[in-house]
Design an enzyme around this catalytic site. Structure first.
Site, mmCIF file in Angstrom:
data_model
loop_
_atom_site.group_PDB
_atom_site.id
_atom_site.type_symbol
_atom_site.label_atom_id
_atom_site.label_comp_id
_atom_site.label_asym_id
_atom_site.label_seq_id
_atom_site.Cartn_x
_atom_site.Cartn_y
_atom_site.Cartn_z
ATOM 1 N N SER A 86 0.602 38.651 -6.717
ATOM 2 C CA SER A 86 1.410 38.645 -5.497
ATOM 3 C C SER A 86 0.721 39.332 -4.317
ATOM 4 O O SER A 86 1.309 39.429 -3.242
ATOM 5 C CB SER A 86 2.746 39.332 -5.773
ATOM 6 O OG SER A 86 2.516 40.620 -6.299
ATOM 7 N N THR A 188 5.114 42.721 -2.753
ATOM 8 C CA THR A 188 4.173 43.117 -1.705
ATOM 9 C C THR A 188 3.837 44.575 -1.923
ATOM 10 O O THR A 188 4.706 45.332 -2.342
ATOM 11 C CB THR A 188 4.889 42.992 -0.338
ATOM 12 O OG1 THR A 188 5.138 41.620 -0.103
ATOM 13 C CG2 THR A 188 4.081 43.566 0.802
ATOM 14 N N THR A 206 0.167 41.183 1.266
ATOM 15 C CA THR A 206 0.799 40.304 0.269
ATOM 16 C C THR A 206 0.168 38.918 0.283
ATOM 17 O O THR A 206 -0.460 38.521 1.274
ATOM 18 C CB THR A 206 2.304 40.158 0.599
ATOM 19 O OG1 THR A 206 2.969 39.496 -0.478
ATOM 20 C CG2 THR A 206 2.553 39.366 1.865
ATOM 21 N N ARG A 216 3.416 29.030 5.952
ATOM 22 C CA ARG A 216 4.555 29.967 5.977
ATOM 23 C C ARG A 216 4.051 31.403 6.144
ATOM 24 O O ARG A 216 3.098 31.833 5.500
ATOM 25 C CB ARG A 216 5.341 29.844 4.682
ATOM 26 C CG ARG A 216 6.562 30.777 4.564
ATOM 27 C CD ARG A 216 6.250 32.048 3.820
ATOM 28 N NE ARG A 216 7.452 32.852 3.575
ATOM 29 C CZ ARG A 216 7.434 34.090 3.091
ATOM 30 N NH1 ARG A 216 6.297 34.666 2.799
ATOM 31 N NH2 ARG A 216 8.546 34.747 2.909
ATOM 32 N N THR A 239 9.796 44.993 1.122
ATOM 33 C CA THR A 239 9.343 43.974 0.186
ATOM 34 C C THR A 239 10.519 43.072 -0.129
ATOM 35 O O THR A 239 11.665 43.432 0.110
ATOM 36 C CB THR A 239 8.765 44.613 -1.092
ATOM 37 O OG1 THR A 239 8.322 43.573 -1.976
ATOM 38 C CG2 THR A 239 9.789 45.468 -1.823
ATOM 39 N N GLY A 240 10.228 41.898 -0.656
ATOM 40 C CA GLY A 240 11.303 40.976 -1.006
ATOM 41 C C GLY A 240 11.248 39.728 -0.142
ATOM 42 O O GLY A 240 10.190 39.406 0.406
#
Ligand code: ASP
Length: 331
Positions: A86, A188, A206, A216, A239-240
């Site tokens: 990731s 991340t 990330t 994106r 993060t997320g």
């Protein structure tokens, strides 16, 4: 003078009495939202790999180094680990098979640098730092970012590694894009630090959501969304699901809430509450969303909060380097 001294003494005693008389629930709540003050320096970062990254950052901070150098060095450890799916070039590709990387960095003077959708470069955070220090701009994307990196002596690496290419080919059979909360298709490394001089910096890097659309860009390279630092207040990183973080200008929100007097814990909780309200208002299912914030303030207090269970973060201060499970909204 004597009166003043007595007044101070009496007030201190009164304050102590309030604390001792505080009902247990209130005392516990107070402890939860006001994590203990620590002495400088402090570094905190997202997820379990934050432990390893903090170790590296701490070597710099413990030697009175600058927070900026600490956060860059710390997150580079994770970027360079080809086993991470990731972050960095070991990350999962987008739906067209490209590994595209996002990163940013911010220092105590509000100098900022960022790269997005950068391919073939092992350490996007260092390219972000070069954007910050060597260009009149703050953000470079795509091929422009790659060309700039190459001009600065960064090496062009292979884009996608064999293992993730194999996984991607499997994924192509269904091509089902559904980033799930806490499933390993995102994570991340965001790191924020206060150095021995009381100065803050942060870095965030990330490979973004696995199998995202080509082009994106998430929250991580966007100053104010995935990262924000204000030397008068503190710092925050996220993060997320990046789209949800961008929607509320997440980390800027957290820092502004701290400026208004909230502790890092309260500020992270308020930002998550805002995401929760907005998600519900948009008729979306909260269960599908994960966002985690971490923050530190000038007192060396830290805090973290996320939408649902599963997020953890690493804190390195004079008490050692510890992994902590974040408190969460969906109980
Ligand atoms: N925030 C990142 C993004 O949306 C991914 C993550 O942290 O899991 O690109």
């Amino acid at each position: 003078m004597a009166n003043r001294r007595n007044f101070i003494k009496t007030s201190a005693l009164a304050a102590a009495a309030v604390v001792t008389q505080m009902p247990k629930v209130m005392a516990e709540e107070n402890k939860r939202i006001n994590k203990p003050l620590t002495v400088k320096p402090i570094v905190i970062s997202t997820w379990k790999f934050g432990i390893e990254a903090n170790e590296e950052a701490w070597k710099i901070l413990a030697n009175s180094g600058r927070a900026l150098d600490a956060v860059e060095t710390g997150v580079k450890i994770i970027e360079g680990n080809m086993k991470e799916r990731s972050v960095g070039l070991g990350g999962r590709p987008d739906r067209d098979g490209h590994v595209t990387l996002d990163a940013c960095i911010m220092d105590e003077y509000a100098n900022i640098g960022s790269v997005a959708c950068l391919e073939h470069i092992k350490h996007p955070v260092s390219v972000a730092r070069a954007v910050m220090e060597k260009t009149p701009h703050v953000m470079l994307v795509g091929d422009g970012a790659l060309q700039f990196a190459l001009s600065q002596g960064f090496i062009k690496e292979k884009g996608v590694i064999e293992e993730t290419q194999k996984e991607w080919k499997e994924w192509l059979k269904t091509s089902n894009y559904k980033p799930q909360a806490n499933i390993e298709n995102h994570d991340t490394i965001g790191m924020i630090a206060m150095d021995a001089n009381g100065n803050f910096s942060g870095a965030c890097t990330t490979s973004g959501l696995g199998y995202k659309m080509h082009g994106r860009v998430g929250d991580s390279p966007i100053i104010g969304a995935g990262l924000f630092v204000d030397n008068e207040v503190g710092a925050a990183t996220a993060t997320g699901h990046g789209e949800e973080v961008i929607r509320i200008a997440g980390c800027h929100t957290v820092v502004e809430l701290m400026r208004q007097g909230k502790s890092p814990q309260q500020a992270c909780e308020e930002a998550v509450a805002r995401i929760v309200r907005i998600t519900k208002g948009r008729g979306k299912n909260l269960k599908d969303i994960q966002v985690g914030f971490i923050a530190i303030n000038q007192n060396g207090q830290y805090g973290a909060y996320c939408v649902q269970s599963g997020f953890n973060y690493a804190v390195h201060n004079d008490a050692g380097n510890n992994l902590i499970d974040s408190d969460f909204f969906m109980k």
